[in-house]
Design an enzyme around this catalytic site. Structure first.
Site, PDB file in Angstrom:
ATOM      1  N   GLY A 164       0.784  -1.232   0.000  1.00 51.52           N
ATOM      2  CA  GLY A 164       0.000   0.000   0.000  1.00 51.52           C
ATOM      3  C   GLY A 164       0.814   1.279   0.000  1.00 51.52           C
ATOM      4  O   GLY A 164       0.472   2.242  -0.694  1.00 51.52           O
ATOM      5  N   THR A 193      -7.570 -10.781  12.680  1.00 50.35           N
ATOM      6  CA  THR A 193      -8.589  -9.785  12.360  1.00 50.35           C
ATOM      7  C   THR A 193      -8.064  -8.806  11.315  1.00 50.35           C
ATOM      8  O   THR A 193      -6.977  -8.251  11.454  1.00 50.35           O
ATOM      9  CB  THR A 193      -8.999  -9.011  13.633  1.00 50.35           C
ATOM     10  OG1 THR A 193      -9.505  -9.939  14.594  1.00 50.35           O
ATOM     11  CG2 THR A 193     -10.067  -7.974  13.313  1.00 50.35           C
ATOM     12  N   CYS A 212      25.281   1.383   3.840  1.00 51.90           N
ATOM     13  CA  CYS A 212      26.054   1.967   4.941  1.00 51.90           C
ATOM     14  C   CYS A 212      25.160   2.527   6.046  1.00 51.90           C
ATOM     15  O   CYS A 212      25.475   2.424   7.222  1.00 51.90           O
ATOM     16  CB  CYS A 212      26.948   3.092   4.417  1.00 51.90           C
ATOM     17  SG  CYS A 212      28.260   2.530   3.320  1.00 51.90           S
TER      18      CYS A 212
END
Length: 405
Positions: free
Chosen positions: A201, A239, A327
């Site tokens: 998303g 859920t 890094c």
């Protein structure tokens, strides 16, 4: 201070209309558990079903083939482990590429520790997998191929449709990580021959912590990560995150509506950015394919400087970018993607990734170019190799680009 965000491959800001939907499902009478039979639960269930339809439509799938997850990492792991463990009686060979996101690459490496045979395919100087290499790697024990659609670090788009044709009718499951490609280029699971597909998303202006896994109907796959309730048709216990799912559905819907026009706009900005950087600075190389790349993606390696130092200096100018070097995460090793492309270790540390998005303008590009000049010159003047650079002319040798773009 002017603020410029050039790090959309890392995450995107939430679209205002998406945020509005998420907020509504967190504050109004939509907060019910979608497994509950009462009024509140059924409103949540309806929203869940509608969002599933929107995500499915965005990739040319059926709504019942969509499983909601917590994001791209979970979806990659669900796809890879679920497919491998379900089909272990048919074979134990898995194929992937050297430039996959760590969510997929490390999931495959975990399978190797469990006794699976793994082939990690090389890539060319553009970061692209060769279709012939895929076909040659297939054995009678191959059960899964996992190749990303577009690379997050260098933007190269993989030949997924061609690989899909190779895999078709061989009984091999084809998984594709489309986290970077969805919303930027067309993604259709039928056209590309995909069995499992990963979506996230927060790469398409939706909320973080939500994603989806597409599982083609009839694919030999079963969930392996979670054990619990009957949510997501027994495929992903727990859920459901209804506000996040609603946000993902809205983001996917908006991405499809705006993709064509937005791509055209971003291509103009991207090409200006690539053109000006390679023209203005010496000893700089475009990484990734010069044309078969995401429309919002520009990535470079600057010789004789550290990418992390450049990022910190850009941040002081209000510009957000990223580097292929690890890094910043405490590792001294540069990007596995750049090394796999044949870029020397010492040069790979100078990588800079600039990924454009909805809020960016031509003025942002100009501001970056203006800020980047003094930064590059300052760090190169501090380099022990700085004698090799003629700052007065600042003209690159076109041959510098031949190996990597």
């Amino acid at each position: 201070m002017r603020r410029v965000y050039f790090d959309h491959s890392a995450t995107t800001p939430v679209h205002p209309l998406v945020a509005e939907e998420v907020y509504r499902f967190m504050t109004e009478h939509n907060y019910g558990n979608p497994s509950s039979l009462h009024y509140f639960g059924q409103i949540a269930r309806k929203a869940l079903d509608e969002s599933r339809e929107k995500v499915a439509k965005a990739i040319g799938a059926k709504s019942e083939e969509i499983i909601f997850t917590s994001g791209g990492t979970e979806s990659d792991n669900m796809a890879i482990h679920g497919a491998a463990l379900t089909n272990i009686k048919r074979g134990n060979h898995v194929i992937t590429s050297a430039v996959e996101h760590h969510a997929a690459l490390n999931a495959v490496k975990a399978l190797a520790k469990q006794g699976f045979s793994v082939t990690v395919l090389p890539v060319d100087q553009y970061g692209m997998v060769n279709v012939d290499d895929v076909e040659k790697a297939i054995t009678d024990k191959t059960i899964l191929i996992s190749i990303m659609h577009a690379n997050n670090e260098v933007g190269t788009i993989m030949p997924i449709a061609e690989i899909g044709k190779v895999v078709k009718d061989r009984g091999i499951i084809f998984h594709v990580d489309a986290v970077q490609s969805l919303g930027k280029i067309p993604v259709n699971v039928d056209d590309l021959g995909i069995d499992l597909l990963t979506v996230s998303g927060h790469k398409i202006y939706g909320p973080k912590g939500i994603g989806a896994l597409y599982v083609r109907k009839g694919t030999r796959w079963r969930p392996t990560l979670f054990h619990g309730g009957a949510q997501e048709r027994l495929r992903r216990a727990g859920t459901e995150n209804v506000p996040g799912i609603v946000g993902l559905g809205k983001a996917a819907e908006l991405a499809m509506e705006n993709m064509e026009a937005e791509n055209k706009r971003l291509l103009t900005l991207r090409d200006k950015l690539i053109g000006e950087v390679t023209k203005r600075f010496s000893h700089v190389r475009l990484t990734g394919h010069p044309t078969i790349r995401l429309p919002n993606h520009a990535s470079f390696v600057f010789e004789y400087i550290e990418g992390e130092s450049v990022l910190l200096s850009l941040d002081m100018k209000g510009i957000a970018a990223s580097t292929g070097s690890a890094c910043a995460s405490g590792s001294l090793e540069p990007s596995h993607v750049l090394l796999s492309m044949g870029i020397p270790h010492e040069i790979a540390h100078g990588s800079i990734r600039l990924t454009l998005g909805a809020g960016n303008t031509e003025e942002d590009v100009d501001y970056f170019l203006e800020a980047m000049g003094p930064i590059v010159e300052r760090f190169r003047s501090m380099s022990p190799l700085s004698e090799e650079i003629d700052y007065n002319k600042n003209i690159k040798d076109p041959g510098n680009l031949q190996s990597y773009c």
